[in-house]
Design an enzyme around this catalytic site. Structure first.
Site, PDB file in Angstrom:
ATOM      1  N   CYS A 282       6.326  -0.252   7.441  1.00  0.00           N
ATOM      2  CA  CYS A 282       5.883   0.918   6.699  1.00  0.00           C
ATOM      3  C   CYS A 282       7.050   1.451   5.890  1.00  0.00           C
ATOM      4  O   CYS A 282       8.173   1.546   6.395  1.00  0.00           O
ATOM      5  CB  CYS A 282       5.387   1.995   7.659  1.00  0.00           C
ATOM      6  SG  CYS A 282       4.839   3.492   6.826  1.00  0.00           S
ATOM      7  N   LEU A 283       6.784   1.803   4.631  1.00  0.00           N
ATOM      8  CA  LEU A 283       7.846   2.303   3.760  1.00  0.00           C
ATOM      9  C   LEU A 283       8.417   3.629   4.277  1.00  0.00           C
ATOM     10  O   LEU A 283       9.541   3.980   3.944  1.00  0.00           O
ATOM     11  CB  LEU A 283       7.308   2.472   2.332  1.00  0.00           C
ATOM     12  CG  LEU A 283       6.843   1.164   1.660  1.00  0.00           C
ATOM     13  CD1 LEU A 283       6.121   1.461   0.353  1.00  0.00           C
ATOM     14  CD2 LEU A 283       8.025   0.227   1.419  1.00  0.00           C
TER      15      LEU A 283
ATOM     16  N   HIS B 113      -2.535   6.801   7.731  1.00  0.00           N
ATOM     17  CA  HIS B 113      -1.605   7.754   7.104  1.00  0.00           C
ATOM     18  C   HIS B 113      -2.328   9.049   6.732  1.00  0.00           C
ATOM     19  O   HIS B 113      -1.814  10.148   6.958  1.00  0.00           O
ATOM     20  CB  HIS B 113      -1.007   7.175   5.819  1.00  0.00           C
ATOM     21  CG  HIS B 113       0.236   6.356   6.008  1.00  0.00           C
ATOM     22  ND1 HIS B 113       1.385   6.860   6.576  1.00  0.00           N
ATOM     23  CD2 HIS B 113       0.521   5.072   5.680  1.00  0.00           C
ATOM     24  CE1 HIS B 113       2.316   5.918   6.588  1.00  0.00           C
ATOM     25  NE2 HIS B 113       1.825   4.811   6.054  1.00  0.00           N
TER      26      HIS B 113
ATOM     27  N   GLY C  73       0.836  -1.196   0.000  1.00  0.00           N
ATOM     28  CA  GLY C  73       0.000   0.000   0.000  1.00  0.00           C
ATOM     29  C   GLY C  73       0.867   1.240   0.000  1.00  0.00           C
ATOM     30  O   GLY C  73       2.070   1.170   0.310  1.00  0.00           O
TER      31      GLY C  73
ATOM     32  N   HIS D 101      -4.135   0.816   7.885  1.00  0.00           N
ATOM     33  CA  HIS D 101      -2.805   1.437   7.876  1.00  0.00           C
ATOM     34  C   HIS D 101      -2.787   2.662   6.939  1.00  0.00           C
ATOM     35  O   HIS D 101      -2.275   3.727   7.308  1.00  0.00           O
ATOM     36  CB  HIS D 101      -1.788   0.374   7.438  1.00  0.00           C
ATOM     37  CG  HIS D 101      -0.372   0.829   7.340  1.00  0.00           C
ATOM     38  ND1 HIS D 101       0.615   0.373   8.191  1.00  0.00           N
ATOM     39  CD2 HIS D 101       0.257   1.670   6.481  1.00  0.00           C
ATOM     40  CE1 HIS D 101       1.774   0.935   7.854  1.00  0.00           C
ATOM     41  NE2 HIS D 101       1.588   1.715   6.819  1.00  0.00           N
ATOM     42  N   GLU D 102      -3.378   2.535   5.748  1.00  0.00           N
ATOM     43  CA  GLU D 102      -3.366   3.657   4.784  1.00  0.00           C
ATOM     44  C   GLU D 102      -4.280   4.790   5.244  1.00  0.00           C
ATOM     45  O   GLU D 102      -3.932   5.967   5.114  1.00  0.00           O
ATOM     46  CB  GLU D 102      -3.760   3.186   3.377  1.00  0.00           C
ATOM     47  CG  GLU D 102      -2.888   2.102   2.758  1.00  0.00           C
ATOM     48  CD  GLU D 102      -1.393   2.308   2.924  1.00  0.00           C
ATOM     49  OE1 GLU D 102      -0.941   3.466   2.989  1.00  0.00           O
ATOM     50  OE2 GLU D 102      -0.673   1.298   3.016  1.00  0.00           O
TER      51      GLU D 102
ATOM     52  N   GLN E  34       2.809   9.903   1.730  1.00  0.00           N
ATOM     53  CA  GLN E  34       4.120   9.240   1.719  1.00  0.00           C
ATOM     54  C   GLN E  34       4.970   9.666   0.515  1.00  0.00           C
ATOM     55  O   GLN E  34       6.168   9.404   0.489  1.00  0.00           O
ATOM     56  CB  GLN E  34       3.962   7.714   1.710  1.00  0.00           C
ATOM     57  CG  GLN E  34       3.392   7.161   3.011  1.00  0.00           C
ATOM     58  CD  GLN E  34       3.338   5.657   2.982  1.00  0.00           C
ATOM     59  OE1 GLN E  34       2.392   5.082   2.468  1.00  0.00           O
ATOM     60  NE2 GLN E  34       4.352   5.003   3.510  1.00  0.00           N
TER      61      GLN E  34
END
Ligand code: GNR
Ligand code: NI
Length: 171
Positions: free
Chosen positions: A93-94, A139, A46, A135-136, A51
């Site tokens: 997480c990226l 963000h 994702g 999670h997204e 991000q």
């Protein structure tokens, strides 16, 4: 199409509450393409627009295993309509590199969002997809998974990442 640079903690855009997408125009369609390419290149399951430094309520998700055909989900202005059950997932997480921790989430969610054609969609999910959706959407509300773990671990991780950032900015 382009792979975009991914913003990392402690960049302030990750703490911002993202603004709704007002109109799905060519610039949004281009951003979605680039976000998908960036997510697949990472690779990740994702990616939220903040991000890549864009504070809009927009995310892409694809939880299909690498050996299966791609199934890109584009989420514009997503909302969680209902959530139930509990599960614990080992998350990464990226934007929080080299860090995985168990996070408590809802096991099932029902989300509403617009797709790229501006159609209102509802989708129920469980397992990894439910976790990725939470999670997204976190963000987009300025929340990272490390904000949902114990305070001791959180402080340790944030300290380590700030130190790493300082070291990188000095070389
Ligand atoms: O690639 C990712 N994997 C992942 C694994 C468990 C729970 C959440 C995620 S999302 C993450 C990509 C990312 O940082 N998305 O914002
Ligand atoms: Ni993330």
């Amino acid at each position: 199409m382009a792979v975009l640079p991914i913003v990392r903690f402690p960049h302030p855009v990750l703490k911002e509450k993202a603004k709704p997408v007002q109109k799905i125009d060519d610039s949004i369609r281009r951003l979605v393409e680039d976000m998908a390419e960036t997510m697949y290149a990472a690779p990740g399951v994702g990616l939220a627009a903040n991000q890549v430094g864009v504070p809009l309520r927009l995310a892409v998700i694809d939880v299909t295993p690498a050996n299966e055909p791609k199934n890109l989900m584009v989420l514009i202005n997503p909302e969680i309509l209902s959530a139930e059950g509990e599960c614990t997932w080992d998350e990464g997480c990226l934007s929080v590199p080299d860090c995985n921790e168990e996070v408590k989430r809802n096991q099932k969610v029902l989300v509403r969002f617009l797709n790229l054609d501006g159609e209102m969609m509802e989708k129920g999910a469980e397992g990894l997809l439910a976790v990725a959706l939470q999670h997204e959407i976190d963000h987009l509300n300025g929340i990272l998974f490390i904000d949902r773990i114990g305070p001791l671990k959180r402080r340790l991780i944030k300290k380590k990442l700030r130190k790493k950032e300082n070291e990188e900015s000095r070389d």
